[in-house]
Design a protein around this motif. Structure first.
Motif, PDB file in Angstrom:
ATOM      1  N   ASP A  17       0.812  -1.214   0.000  1.00  0.00           N
ATOM      2  CA  ASP A  17       0.000   0.000   0.000  1.00  0.00           C
ATOM      3  C   ASP A  17       0.848   1.267   0.000  1.00  0.00           C
ATOM      4  O   ASP A  17       0.464   2.290  -0.556  1.00  0.00           O
ATOM      5  CB  ASP A  17      -0.927   0.001   1.228  1.00  0.00           C
ATOM      6  N   ASP A  18       2.012   1.191   0.661  1.00  0.00           N
ATOM      7  CA  ASP A  18       2.857   2.382   0.735  1.00  0.00           C
ATOM      8  C   ASP A  18       4.014   2.280  -0.250  1.00  0.00           C
ATOM      9  O   ASP A  18       5.133   2.695   0.035  1.00  0.00           O
ATOM     10  CB  ASP A  18       3.381   2.579   2.154  1.00  0.00           C
ATOM     11  N   ALA A  19       3.740   1.741  -1.432  1.00  0.00           N
ATOM     12  CA  ALA A  19       4.793   1.496  -2.422  1.00  0.00           C
ATOM     13  C   ALA A  19       5.476   2.782  -2.863  1.00  0.00           C
ATOM     14  O   ALA A  19       6.614   2.752  -3.321  1.00  0.00           O
ATOM     15  CB  ALA A  19       4.207   0.779  -3.644  1.00  0.00           C
ATOM     16  N   GLN A  20       4.789   3.920  -2.729  1.00  0.00           N
ATOM     17  CA  GLN A  20       5.377   5.166  -3.177  1.00  0.00           C
ATOM     18  C   GLN A  20       6.311   5.791  -2.140  1.00  0.00           C
ATOM     19  O   GLN A  20       7.090   6.677  -2.467  1.00  0.00           O
ATOM     20  CB  GLN A  20       4.266   6.160  -3.532  1.00  0.00           C
ATOM     21  N   ARG A  21       6.228   5.337  -0.915  1.00  0.00           N
ATOM     22  CA  ARG A  21       7.108   5.862   0.122  1.00  0.00           C
ATOM     23  C   ARG A  21       8.482   5.214  -0.012  1.00  0.00           C
ATOM     24  O   ARG A  21       8.585   4.003  -0.150  1.00  0.00           O
ATOM     25  CB  ARG A  21       6.540   5.562   1.510  1.00  0.00           C
ATOM     26  N   PRO A  22       9.552   6.001   0.014  1.00  0.00           N
ATOM     27  CA  PRO A  22      10.883   5.402  -0.118  1.00  0.00           C
ATOM     28  C   PRO A  22      11.201   4.497   1.064  1.00  0.00           C
ATOM     29  O   PRO A  22      10.966   4.868   2.218  1.00  0.00           O
ATOM     30  CB  PRO A  22      11.814   6.623  -0.166  1.00  0.00           C
ATOM     31  N   LEU A  45      21.655   6.647  -8.646  1.00  0.00           N
ATOM     32  CA  LEU A  45      20.457   6.707  -9.484  1.00  0.00           C
ATOM     33  C   LEU A  45      20.277   5.443 -10.324  1.00  0.00           C
ATOM     34  O   LEU A  45      19.161   5.149 -10.765  1.00  0.00           O
ATOM     35  CB  LEU A  45      20.527   7.934 -10.396  1.00  0.00           C
ATOM     36  N   ALA A  46      21.346   4.680 -10.527  1.00  0.00           N
ATOM     37  CA  ALA A  46      21.286   3.465 -11.350  1.00  0.00           C
ATOM     38  C   ALA A  46      20.934   2.223 -10.541  1.00  0.00           C
ATOM     39  O   ALA A  46      20.995   1.101 -11.071  1.00  0.00           O
ATOM     40  CB  ALA A  46      22.627   3.253 -12.055  1.00  0.00           C
ATOM     41  N   SER A  48      19.324  -0.973  -8.838  1.00  0.00           N
ATOM     42  CA  SER A  48      18.325  -1.935  -9.326  1.00  0.00           C
ATOM     43  C   SER A  48      17.077  -1.940  -8.450  1.00  0.00           C
ATOM     44  O   SER A  48      16.019  -2.398  -8.880  1.00  0.00           O
ATOM     45  CB  SER A  48      18.933  -3.344  -9.376  1.00  0.00           C
ATOM     46  N   PHE A  49      17.167  -1.449  -7.238  1.00  0.00           N
ATOM     47  CA  PHE A  49      16.044  -1.329  -6.314  1.00  0.00           C
ATOM     48  C   PHE A  49      15.497   0.088  -6.440  1.00  0.00           C
ATOM     49  O   PHE A  49      16.248   1.058  -6.375  1.00  0.00           O
ATOM     50  CB  PHE A  49      16.515  -1.602  -4.885  1.00  0.00           C
ATOM     51  N   SER A  50      14.191   0.213  -6.634  1.00  0.00           N
ATOM     52  CA  SER A  50      13.633   1.507  -7.038  1.00  0.00           C
ATOM     53  C   SER A  50      13.048   2.357  -5.912  1.00  0.00           C
ATOM     54  O   SER A  50      12.901   3.573  -6.088  1.00  0.00           O
ATOM     55  CB  SER A  50      12.544   1.294  -8.093  1.00  0.00           C
ATOM     56  N   LEU A  51      12.708   1.770  -4.769  1.00  0.00           N
ATOM     57  CA  LEU A  51      12.004   2.522  -3.733  1.00  0.00           C
ATOM     58  C   LEU A  51      12.988   3.250  -2.805  1.00  0.00           C
ATOM     59  O   LEU A  51      13.222   2.852  -1.672  1.00  0.00           O
ATOM     60  CB  LEU A  51      11.088   1.604  -2.930  1.00  0.00           C
ATOM     61  N   PHE A  52      13.553   4.312  -3.322  1.00  0.00           N
ATOM     62  CA  PHE A  52      14.484   5.096  -2.519  1.00  0.00           C
ATOM     63  C   PHE A  52      14.417   6.555  -2.941  1.00  0.00           C
ATOM     64  O   PHE A  52      13.945   6.893  -4.029  1.00  0.00           O
ATOM     65  CB  PHE A  52      15.921   4.572  -2.677  1.00  0.00           C
ATOM     66  N   PRO A  75      13.523  13.031 -10.055  1.00  0.00           N
ATOM     67  CA  PRO A  75      12.582  13.276  -8.961  1.00  0.00           C
ATOM     68  C   PRO A  75      12.972  12.618  -7.646  1.00  0.00           C
ATOM     69  O   PRO A  75      12.428  12.962  -6.597  1.00  0.00           O
ATOM     70  CB  PRO A  75      11.263  12.707  -9.500  1.00  0.00           C
ATOM     71  N   ARG A  76      13.894  11.669  -7.691  1.00  0.00           N
ATOM     72  CA  ARG A  76      14.311  10.991  -6.458  1.00  0.00           C
ATOM     73  C   ARG A  76      15.304  11.825  -5.651  1.00  0.00           C
ATOM     74  O   ARG A  76      15.556  11.530  -4.478  1.00  0.00           O
ATOM     75  CB  ARG A  76      14.930   9.637  -6.791  1.00  0.00           C
ATOM     76  N   ILE A  77      15.860  12.869  -6.266  1.00  0.00           N
ATOM     77  CA  ILE A  77      16.858  13.697  -5.586  1.00  0.00           C
ATOM     78  C   ILE A  77      16.172  14.773  -4.742  1.00  0.00           C
ATOM     79  O   ILE A  77      15.304  15.492  -5.221  1.00  0.00           O
ATOM     80  CB  ILE A  77      17.813  14.351  -6.599  1.00  0.00           C
ATOM     81  N   VAL A  78      16.587  14.857  -3.474  1.00  0.00           N
ATOM     82  CA  VAL A  78      16.190  15.949  -2.577  1.00  0.00           C
ATOM     83  C   VAL A  78      17.466  16.730  -2.299  1.00  0.00           C
ATOM     84  O   VAL A  78      18.363  16.254  -1.602  1.00  0.00           O
ATOM     85  CB  VAL A  78      15.588  15.416  -1.263  1.00  0.00           C
ATOM     86  N   LEU A  79      17.570  17.924  -2.863  1.00  0.00           N
ATOM     87  CA  LEU A  79      18.797  18.702  -2.775  1.00  0.00           C
ATOM     88  C   LEU A  79      18.672  19.786  -1.714  1.00  0.00           C
ATOM     89  O   LEU A  79      17.753  20.610  -1.751  1.00  0.00           O
ATOM     90  CB  LEU A  79      19.124  19.334  -4.136  1.00  0.00           C
ATOM     91  N   LEU A  80      19.596  19.780  -0.763  1.00  0.00           N
ATOM     92  CA  LEU A  80      19.631  20.765   0.310  1.00  0.00           C
ATOM     93  C   LEU A  80      20.972  21.489   0.277  1.00  0.00           C
ATOM     94  O   LEU A  80      21.973  20.949  -0.196  1.00  0.00           O
ATOM     95  CB  LEU A  80      19.444  20.086   1.675  1.00  0.00           C
TER      96      LEU A  80
END
Length: 268
Positions: A17-22, A45-46, A48-52, A75-80
């Motif tokens: 259910d929470d597949a979108q949460r990393p 970014l390469a 093989s596991f996608s939920l991150f 979109p997976r990058i959170v830049l601070l």
């Protein structure tokens, strides 16, 4: 890095259910680029596991470095970005901003194995009580040539910690709430991870699994602070703190041993 076996990830995670949460938050801090950061980023970014998600904290860096990383559109990058150069502070910021259940540490001059997250996930799936996945590494030089390896095996890390750091920090995955309950990284400028391990070693409920799987290629170069006198001095101060809090022969020995390393093992 194709000479390692590919890891298969349990498909159940992808349909939850929470597949979108990393599930993982890769946290990387950097204040200067010695020519490796973009290779390091692409290796994450390469995966093989996608939920991150990939939390990058650029600290006390140039505008040019920030712009070059900000130009990566994923979109997976959170830049601070911060103006504070202390690594412990920036790691805490990254951990606090992370949404994943596990924090995956990584450094900007290393290379992630493509199956690093998949391997970590599969190990945790075998025992959901695992708090820390301690990965091994290959050692590379400044040019990226493999010059060695550090293969971790099951060990009593709590008893070994007075002799040396039992973990390869950029090759670990650690439960986020464990870091938060430990009140984050609180070490000095060069050995913040050792301080965290010393504090966690006092807790008998922390469960760690060691694996010989090479999570990363760990780069050794002239730009690193590893082995510096300041780093050894900071570790000595951690053991002195523990001895003063709760005196005992073992802790007194750890103080003497760590002080001796300042004078006989550190880089001058």
């Amino acid at each position: 890095m194709s000479d390692f076996q590919t890891i298969t990830v349990d498909a159940e995670m992808a349909t939850s259910d929470d597949a979108q949460r990393p599930y993982f938050s890769v946290v990387m801090c950097c204040n200067r680029d010695e020519g490796y950061i973009h290779q390091a980023i692409q290796s994450v970014l390469a995966q093989s596991f996608s939920l991150f998600e990939f939390v990058i904290v650029l600290n006390a860096c140039t505008d040019e470095l920030y712009a070059s990383v900000a130009a990566i559109t994923d979109p997976r990058i959170v830049l601070l970005r911060t103006e504070i150069g202390q690594l412990a502070f920036n790691l805490n910021l990254g951990v606090n901003s992370a949404k994943g259940e596990y924090i995956v540490r990584f450094d900007s001059d290393d290379i992630c194995h493509v199956d690093r997250l998949a391997e970590s996930y599969n190990l945790i799936r075998t025992d959901p009580a695992i708090d820390i996945v301690a990965g091994s590494c290959r050692i590379i030089d400044a040019a990226g040539t493999v010059i060695g390896a550090r293969a971790l095996r099951e060990q009593n890390w709590r008893s070994r910690i007075i002799y040396s750091n039992p973990f390869v920090h950029p090759a670990i995955a650690i439960r986020r709430d464990l870091i938060l309950r430990a009140r984050g990284y609180s070490g000095g400028f060069q050995s913040e991870d050792y301080d965290l391990w010393i504090r966690l070693a006092k807790r008998t409920d922390v469960k760690c699994i060691f694996t010989s799987f090479p999570m990363i290629d760990y780069r050794v170069s002239d730009f690193q602070s590893k082995g510096s006198r300041q780093a050894y001095a900071e570790v000595a101060s951690y053991f002195l703190r523990e001895f003063l809090i709760k005196p005992g022969f073992r802790r007194f020995f750890s103080v003497l041993l760590s002080i001796s390393k300042v004078f006989f093992k550190s880089k001058k």
